[in-house]
Motif scaffolding. Sequence first.
Motif, PDB file in Angstrom:
ATOM      1  N   GLY A  79       4.830 -42.261 -23.512  1.00 26.17           N
ATOM      2  CA  GLY A  79       5.435 -41.903 -22.234  1.00 26.17           C
ATOM      3  C   GLY A  79       4.902 -42.805 -21.141  1.00 26.17           C
ATOM      4  N   ILE A  80       4.669 -42.224 -19.949  1.00 28.69           N
ATOM      5  CA  ILE A  80       4.135 -43.003 -18.827  1.00 28.69           C
ATOM      6  C   ILE A  80       2.881 -42.326 -18.268  1.00 28.69           C
ATOM      7  N   GLU A  83      -1.099 -40.296 -13.621  1.00 26.83           N
ATOM      8  CA  GLU A  83      -1.988 -40.685 -12.529  1.00 26.83           C
ATOM      9  C   GLU A  83      -3.012 -41.673 -13.074  1.00 26.83           C
ATOM     10  N   ASP A  84      -3.480 -42.570 -12.204  1.00 27.57           N
ATOM     11  CA  ASP A  84      -4.425 -43.606 -12.615  1.00 27.57           C
ATOM     12  C   ASP A  84      -5.594 -43.017 -13.405  1.00 27.57           C
ATOM     13  N   ALA A  85      -6.056 -43.789 -14.405  1.00 27.52           N
ATOM     14  CA  ALA A  85      -7.243 -43.414 -15.178  1.00 27.52           C
ATOM     15  C   ALA A  85      -8.158 -44.632 -15.251  1.00 27.52           C
ATOM     16  N   ALA A  86      -9.375 -44.469 -14.774  1.00 24.07           N
ATOM     17  CA  ALA A  86     -10.358 -45.558 -14.791  1.00 24.07           C
ATOM     18  C   ALA A  86     -10.736 -45.892 -16.229  1.00 24.07           C
ATOM     19  N   SER A  87     -11.265 -47.085 -16.422  1.00 26.96           N
ATOM     20  CA  SER A  87     -11.677 -47.503 -17.766  1.00 26.96           C
ATOM     21  C   SER A  87     -12.753 -46.576 -18.334  1.00 26.96           C
ATOM     22  N   SER A  88     -13.549 -45.965 -17.467  1.00 24.49           N
ATOM     23  CA  SER A  88     -14.617 -45.068 -17.920  1.00 24.49           C
ATOM     24  C   SER A  88     -14.121 -43.661 -18.275  1.00 24.49           C
ATOM     25  N   ALA A  89     -12.882 -43.333 -17.904  1.00 24.87           N
ATOM     26  CA  ALA A  89     -12.340 -41.991 -18.183  1.00 24.87           C
ATOM     27  C   ALA A  89     -12.063 -41.839 -19.677  1.00 24.87           C
ATOM     28  N   GLY A  90     -12.319 -40.666 -20.182  1.00 24.33           N
ATOM     29  CA  GLY A  90     -12.089 -40.390 -21.599  1.00 24.33           C
ATOM     30  C   GLY A  90     -10.682 -39.916 -21.900  1.00 24.33           C
ATOM     31  N   GLN A  91      -9.940 -39.595 -20.842  1.00 24.32           N
ATOM     32  CA  GLN A  91      -8.580 -39.123 -21.040  1.00 24.32           C
ATOM     33  C   GLN A  91      -7.674 -39.644 -19.910  1.00 24.32           C
ATOM     34  N   VAL A  92      -6.378 -39.526 -20.150  1.00 18.53           N
ATOM     35  CA  VAL A  92      -5.375 -39.941 -19.177  1.00 18.53           C
ATOM     36  C   VAL A  92      -4.253 -38.899 -19.191  1.00 18.53           C
ATOM     37  N   PHE A  93      -3.716 -38.611 -18.019  1.00 19.06           N
ATOM     38  CA  PHE A  93      -2.566 -37.705 -17.950  1.00 19.06           C
ATOM     39  C   PHE A  93      -1.311 -38.509 -18.218  1.00 19.06           C
ATOM     40  N   VAL A  94      -0.549 -38.084 -19.225  1.00 17.67           N
ATOM     41  CA  VAL A  94       0.650 -38.781 -19.650  1.00 17.67           C
ATOM     42  C   VAL A  94       1.839 -37.840 -19.604  1.00 17.67           C
ATOM     43  N   LYS A  95       2.927 -38.308 -18.971  1.00 22.00           N
ATOM     44  CA  LYS A  95       4.200 -37.599 -19.050  1.00 22.00           C
ATOM     45  C   LYS A  95       4.842 -38.085 -20.337  1.00 22.00           C
TER      46      LYS A  95
END
Length: 122
Positions: A104-105, A108-120
């Motif tokens: 999907g897309i 919201e932005d996710a930094a390289s250090s983040a362990g997860q990302v919000f994806v539609k």
Amino acid sequence: MLFRRQGENLDYVCTADVVRGDIIVINDVIGIAATSASTGDLIAVYMEGVFALPKGEEELKQGKKVYYDKTTKKITATAPAAAAALSEAEEPAALAEDDKVLAGIVWEDAASSAGQVFVKIN
């Protein structure tokens, strides 16, 4: 034309044991298991919505198309090899054979250090 249902969920027969929230690859797309189940059980799989999904160490920007890597089991912005090799006039028919599938897309932005990302998804 006959309306069947909204389409937020897909009926899915589990090909392996799943836990609620697992990413389920269904040919060219992903879905999210709505419940835990055993192999052979029929469950609902969410096919729409915004979900927190595991990601690698790359920075991901809002609106960026992302993929689920079946090997690492993480979200990435790196397109499947089959898609990267296609010209704009060709259709991505070989995506299901690759190690990545469209997720999907980025919501919201996710930094390289983040362990997860919000994806539609989808």
